[in-house]
Enzyme design. Structure first.
Site, mmCIF file in Angstrom:
data_model
loop_
_atom_site.group_PDB
_atom_site.id
_atom_site.type_symbol
_atom_site.label_atom_id
_atom_site.label_comp_id
_atom_site.label_asym_id
_atom_site.label_seq_id
_atom_site.Cartn_x
_atom_site.Cartn_y
_atom_site.Cartn_z
ATOM 1 C CG ASN A 459 4.049 53.378 14.321
ATOM 2 O OD1 ASN A 459 4.185 54.400 15.000
ATOM 3 N ND2 ASN A 459 5.054 52.559 14.051
ATOM 4 C CB CYS A 460 2.524 47.612 15.115
ATOM 5 S SG CYS A 460 1.645 47.136 13.616
ATOM 6 C CB ILE A 461 6.419 45.972 12.568
ATOM 7 C CG1 ILE A 461 6.923 45.591 13.967
ATOM 8 C CG2 ILE A 461 7.554 45.799 11.567
ATOM 9 C CD1 ILE A 461 8.032 46.468 14.480
ATOM 10 C CB THR A 462 3.640 46.350 8.652
ATOM 11 O OG1 THR A 462 2.641 45.590 9.345
ATOM 12 C CG2 THR A 462 4.933 45.573 8.580
ATOM 13 N NE ARG A 463 -1.408 45.018 11.109
ATOM 14 C CZ ARG A 463 -2.124 43.996 11.564
ATOM 15 N NH1 ARG A 463 -3.157 44.202 12.333
ATOM 16 N NH2 ARG A 463 -1.826 42.775 11.221
#
Length: 515
Positions: A459-463
């Site tokens: 994952n990254c910050i939002t996805r």
């Protein structure tokens, strides 16, 4: 190809948010403890002189300083963690090894070429880092080590060696290869740093020009921050003849800071030498105050107003912390780094505007500071000293605020920059609002074709970023039932699923369900 490059740049930008998130609140504590330990603060508020209170304050400052003294190491680990797709733990380990190697290789180069400074090392761009005297490359050195470690990890974590060397195969090979890869980089960097340092020294006289010098100084100072060379520039003007030589009461003082120390703390506003202070302090705290008290808050407000509606609440806390870190602690790097690598073109505009909007300092006769630009320094050196013309700083500061707010707001929207709060707009479902992450994970695993179809979940910050064996079995509608606000395939067999700030909890739940 272009889509993959764009995705890589965005991933790199997000990988920097981890160290930035650490720097912001700790910088706030550092700034406050630093201000409350100053003699001038104790003189104005005697209760601060309590021995126990000062012991707490000074030790709190020492504890928080260790974080800012090791910013490159934080960036090395953050970038390695964020950029590696596989075996993130070994990537982080290798990044630390890589950064240490980078430091010692540059130390060896400096020693062999007789360039290792024995005094005033900051003037030559050097510093003592983790006990090693080396080139002070600041965050850039850490980022280089992190990128190398991430690349090596993804490329060699499954490396098979001949039987005689089998012990060093797989993950064990990664730190060894990182070590070897960093050596030539460490030998190359000094050539660049030496050239940049000599260039700064050669043009130092331009910074003291009475008409445009202060503007060029603040423009170049901001451009130097990503490379750590702003320390070289600051020391040159503050402590050497590059900052001028001043005759005060028949005695010569070399450098801006030495002259200011004499005038501010020994002679005072009624002495004839006070007329030098507006020029001198424009290179010190007065110039910094335009940034910490006006520009950074304006940038923060522009970021907040351009954040997507559903992200404003979470963005507000982050942005406010970045602003307060500068406002109270004179630490601007967390805010600057929040857009420096995500949108370098915006950072250049920031540096250019910093120089242009500082030019009026030559005309307004402002003397409101010493060497720091916090609200506390404004109160002490601006409001409590005589003949500071602090109201002029407020007027110029408001002008700076307006310019920076509208320029940043326009550029962020015009070029759709991913500043804090402008990640994909999130419309949380009932499951997300009720934080039923395990239920979400069950739906997702089924929609993605079951456990066997999941190769890697990250994952990254939002996805979520998920590698699949076969994208054709994915049920897009069922994914949306899980509460996702966006689903797309940036490349074959690799899917992105947007969950906003809840994404890390969803990813952890998938790990439990799919295990």
């Amino acid at each position: 190809m272009l889509a993959r490059m764009k995705d890589g740049v965005q991933t790199f930008g997000r990988s920097l948010l981890l160290p930035i998130a650490v720097l912001a609140p700790i910088g706030l504590i550092l700034g406050l403890s630093g201000a409350l330990a100053q003699d001038y603060m104790i003189d104005k508020m005697p209760f601060l002189g309590n021995e126990i209170l000062q012991t707490i304050i000074k030790n709190l400052r020492a504890i928080t300083e260790v974080v800012f003294n090791n910013i490159p190491l934080l960036f090395a680990m953050g970038v390695a963690y964020g950029m590696s797709k596989k075996e993130k733990g070994i990537a982080v380990f290798s990044s630390v090894l890589g950064y240490l190697t980078l430091l010692i290789v540059m130390n060896v180069w400096l020693t062999v070429t007789n360039n290792l400074s024995t005094k005033n090392i900051t003037e030559t761009g050097q510093g003592i880092i983790l006990g090693i005297q080396s080139l002070d490359t600041q965050a850039v050195g850490g980022i280089i080590a992190g990128l190398v470690a991430a690349k090596v990890t993804d490329r060699f974590y499954k490396l098979e060696l001949p039987l005689a060397f089998a012990f060093f195969s797989g993950k064990k090979s990664v730190p060894i290869i990182t070590f070897l890869a960093v050596i030539p980089i460490g030998l190359f960097i000094p050539f660049i740093w030496e050239a940049l340092t000599k260039f700064l020294i050669s043009i130092s006289a331009i910074f003291m020009n009475p008409y445009y010098g202060v503007g060029i100084y603040w423009f170049v100072e901001k451009l130097c921050i990503p490379f750590g060379l702003h320390h070289v520039l600051n020391e040159l003007l503050r402590l050497t003849a590059a900052g001028g030589t001043y005759t005060i009461d028949g005695q010569e003082y070399t450098g801006i800071l030495n002259a200011v120390n004499k005038i501010l703390f020994q002679l005072g506003p009624n002495h004839e030498s006070w007329s030098l202070m507006p020029t001198l302090t424009s290179y010190l705290g007065t110039g910094q105050m335009l940034g910490t008290l006006f520009r950074i808050p304006a940038i923060g407000l522009a970021m907040y107003h351009t954040a997507y509606k559903s992200n404003k609440q979470i963005a507000k806390g982050t942005i406010l912390t970045l602003v307060l870190t500068a406002f109270l602690g004179n630490v601007t790097e967390p805010m600057e780094f929040s857009f420096l690598f995500i949108a370098p073109q915006l950072y250049f505009v920031y540096a250019l505007l910093s120089g242009l909007t500082a030019l009026p300092l030559n005309l307004l006769d402002i003397t409101t500071s010493y060497i720091r630009g916090t609200i506390f320094d404004f109160g002490i050196f601006g409001l409590l000293y005589d003949k500071t013309n602090w109201i002029h700083l407020i007027i110029l500061g408001l002008f700076n605020f307006i310019v920076f707010y509208f320029v940043f707001k326009f550029i962020i929207i015009k070029f759709n920059l991913r500043t804090p709060g402008r990640e994909e707009e999130v419309k949380n479902s009932t499951l997300l609002k009720e934080k039923k992450y395990k239920e979400i994970a069950v739906i997702l695993v089924d929609a993605l074709g079951g456990k066997a179809n999941l190769k890697n979940v990250d994952n990254c910050i939002t996805r979520l970023r998920i590698d699949l064996n076969d994208q054709d079995v994915v049920d897009m509608e069922k994914i949306k039932d899980a509460g996702a606000s966006g689903v797309f395939f940036p490349q074959k067999n690799h899917i992105h699923i947007v969950f906003g700030p809840h994404v890390e909890f969803v990813k952890n739940a998938i790990g439990e369900v799919a295990s």
